[in-house]
Design a protein around this motif. Sequence first.
Motif, PDB file in Angstrom:
ATOM      1  N   GLY A  26      10.909  51.693 107.897  1.00  0.00           N
ATOM      2  CA  GLY A  26       9.453  51.604 107.860  1.00  0.00           C
ATOM      3  C   GLY A  26       8.961  50.285 107.296  1.00  0.00           C
ATOM      4  O   GLY A  26       8.011  49.692 107.813  1.00  0.00           O
ATOM      5  N   VAL A  27       9.626  49.815 106.248  1.00  0.00           N
ATOM      6  CA  VAL A  27       9.234  48.542 105.636  1.00  0.00           C
ATOM      7  C   VAL A  27       9.531  47.388 106.589  1.00  0.00           C
ATOM      8  O   VAL A  27       8.733  46.465 106.748  1.00  0.00           O
ATOM      9  CB  VAL A  27       9.955  48.351 104.282  1.00  0.00           C
ATOM     10  CG1 VAL A  27       9.576  47.019 103.649  1.00  0.00           C
ATOM     11  CG2 VAL A  27       9.630  49.503 103.340  1.00  0.00           C
ATOM     12  N   ALA A  28      10.691  47.452 107.232  1.00  0.00           N
ATOM     13  CA  ALA A  28      11.054  46.402 108.191  1.00  0.00           C
ATOM     14  C   ALA A  28      10.065  46.348 109.344  1.00  0.00           C
ATOM     15  O   ALA A  28       9.590  45.272 109.726  1.00  0.00           O
ATOM     16  CB  ALA A  28      12.473  46.642 108.719  1.00  0.00           C
ATOM     17  N   MET A  29       9.762  47.516 109.907  1.00  0.00           N
ATOM     18  CA  MET A  29       8.808  47.526 111.022  1.00  0.00           C
ATOM     19  C   MET A  29       7.422  47.085 110.568  1.00  0.00           C
ATOM     20  O   MET A  29       6.734  46.368 111.296  1.00  0.00           O
ATOM     21  CB  MET A  29       8.767  48.898 111.676  1.00  0.00           C
ATOM     22  CG  MET A  29       9.952  49.132 112.590  1.00  0.00           C
ATOM     23  SD  MET A  29       9.828  50.677 113.500  1.00  0.00           S
ATOM     24  CE  MET A  29      10.484  51.819 112.290  1.00  0.00           C
ATOM     25  N   ALA A  30       7.000  47.494 109.387  1.00  0.00           N
ATOM     26  CA  ALA A  30       5.702  47.036 108.880  1.00  0.00           C
ATOM     27  C   ALA A  30       5.673  45.518 108.770  1.00  0.00           C
ATOM     28  O   ALA A  30       4.677  44.879 109.131  1.00  0.00           O
ATOM     29  CB  ALA A  30       5.412  47.683 107.527  1.00  0.00           C
ATOM     30  N   ALA A  31       6.773  44.931 108.306  1.00  0.00           N
ATOM     31  CA  ALA A  31       6.844  43.475 108.208  1.00  0.00           C
ATOM     32  C   ALA A  31       6.716  42.803 109.574  1.00  0.00           C
ATOM     33  O   ALA A  31       6.191  41.692 109.683  1.00  0.00           O
ATOM     34  CB  ALA A  31       8.151  43.057 107.534  1.00  0.00           C
ATOM     35  N   ALA A  32       7.183  43.485 110.612  1.00  0.00           N
ATOM     36  CA  ALA A  32       7.083  42.928 111.965  1.00  0.00           C
ATOM     37  C   ALA A  32       5.752  43.265 112.628  1.00  0.00           C
ATOM     38  O   ALA A  32       5.204  42.453 113.369  1.00  0.00           O
ATOM     39  CB  ALA A  32       8.235  43.452 112.827  1.00  0.00           C
ATOM     40  N   PHE A  33       5.217  44.461 112.365  1.00  0.00           N
ATOM     41  CA  PHE A  33       4.027  44.925 113.078  1.00  0.00           C
ATOM     42  C   PHE A  33       2.722  44.409 112.475  1.00  0.00           C
ATOM     43  O   PHE A  33       1.775  44.116 113.202  1.00  0.00           O
ATOM     44  CB  PHE A  33       3.977  46.460 113.100  1.00  0.00           C
ATOM     45  CG  PHE A  33       5.103  47.125 113.843  1.00  0.00           C
ATOM     46  CD1 PHE A  33       5.972  46.419 114.660  1.00  0.00           C
ATOM     47  CD2 PHE A  33       5.302  48.496 113.722  1.00  0.00           C
ATOM     48  CE1 PHE A  33       7.013  47.049 115.333  1.00  0.00           C
ATOM     49  CE2 PHE A  33       6.320  49.138 114.394  1.00  0.00           C
ATOM     50  CZ  PHE A  33       7.184  48.416 115.202  1.00  0.00           C
ATOM     51  N   VAL A  34       2.619  44.321 111.147  1.00  0.00           N
ATOM     52  CA  VAL A  34       1.362  43.955 110.489  1.00  0.00           C
ATOM     53  C   VAL A  34       0.859  42.569 110.914  1.00  0.00           C
ATOM     54  O   VAL A  34      -0.332  42.416 111.202  1.00  0.00           O
ATOM     55  CB  VAL A  34       1.482  44.088 108.954  1.00  0.00           C
ATOM     56  CG1 VAL A  34       0.328  43.409 108.237  1.00  0.00           C
ATOM     57  CG2 VAL A  34       1.568  45.563 108.569  1.00  0.00           C
ATOM     58  N   PRO A  35       1.727  41.544 111.010  1.00  0.00           N
ATOM     59  CA  PRO A  35       1.205  40.244 111.444  1.00  0.00           C
ATOM     60  C   PRO A  35       0.600  40.259 112.854  1.00  0.00           C
ATOM     61  O   PRO A  35      -0.279  39.459 113.160  1.00  0.00           O
ATOM     62  CB  PRO A  35       2.433  39.325 111.400  1.00  0.00           C
ATOM     63  CG  PRO A  35       3.353  39.976 110.426  1.00  0.00           C
ATOM     64  CD  PRO A  35       3.132  41.449 110.596  1.00  0.00           C
TER      65      PRO A  35
END
Length: 194
Positions: A26-35
């Motif tokens: 979840g943290v990894a995807m958030a790092a990719a998705f939020v930008p």
Amino acid sequence: DRRIRLAYAGYFGHMWELYAMWTWAGVAMAAAFVPVLGESEGLALARIVTFTAIALGGLGCIAGGWLADRIGKDTVAIIALAVSFASALAAALFFGGPVWLLAAIFLLWGASIVPDSPQFSALVADFAPPEQAGSLMTLQTAIGFALTFVTVQAAPVVAEVAGWPVLLALLALGPAGGLIAMARLWRLSRRAGT
């Protein structure tokens, strides 16, 4: 018994990535998705994909158990490890790429990361002398979970220092090693006719 040692090695490779992926996906995807999507939408999508990926692992276990009775426990483990390895590498390669693609990769990874898990214990039970099976499976599980302490705790440190793609690629080392062990076990078992 070399077959037990190979089943252990397969399990340790599996455990190398499993809990680190579940903990940090979840943290990894958030790092990719939020930008790309913004904070609100990026975090929401990361949460949904993480939940779905882990849930798909449960369905994968059901399918893996059904297949194991038909094509063999070692074969199911090999397939799951291969798909999990490819998914981890693909997640590393396409991190920061199209959101839909990374989400699909994590869903596939989630579905493939756990169906091999019950196969390792079942293989140890198959190969162990009956009076030692419980102890051998306990040892296998204890060492495997001890290994997860290392990868779960090291994951955010590696991600902070080297980036998420590097961490995801390092997680792929587990199923790669497990795949080598299980391929050896498969060949050994076929030669022995078991």
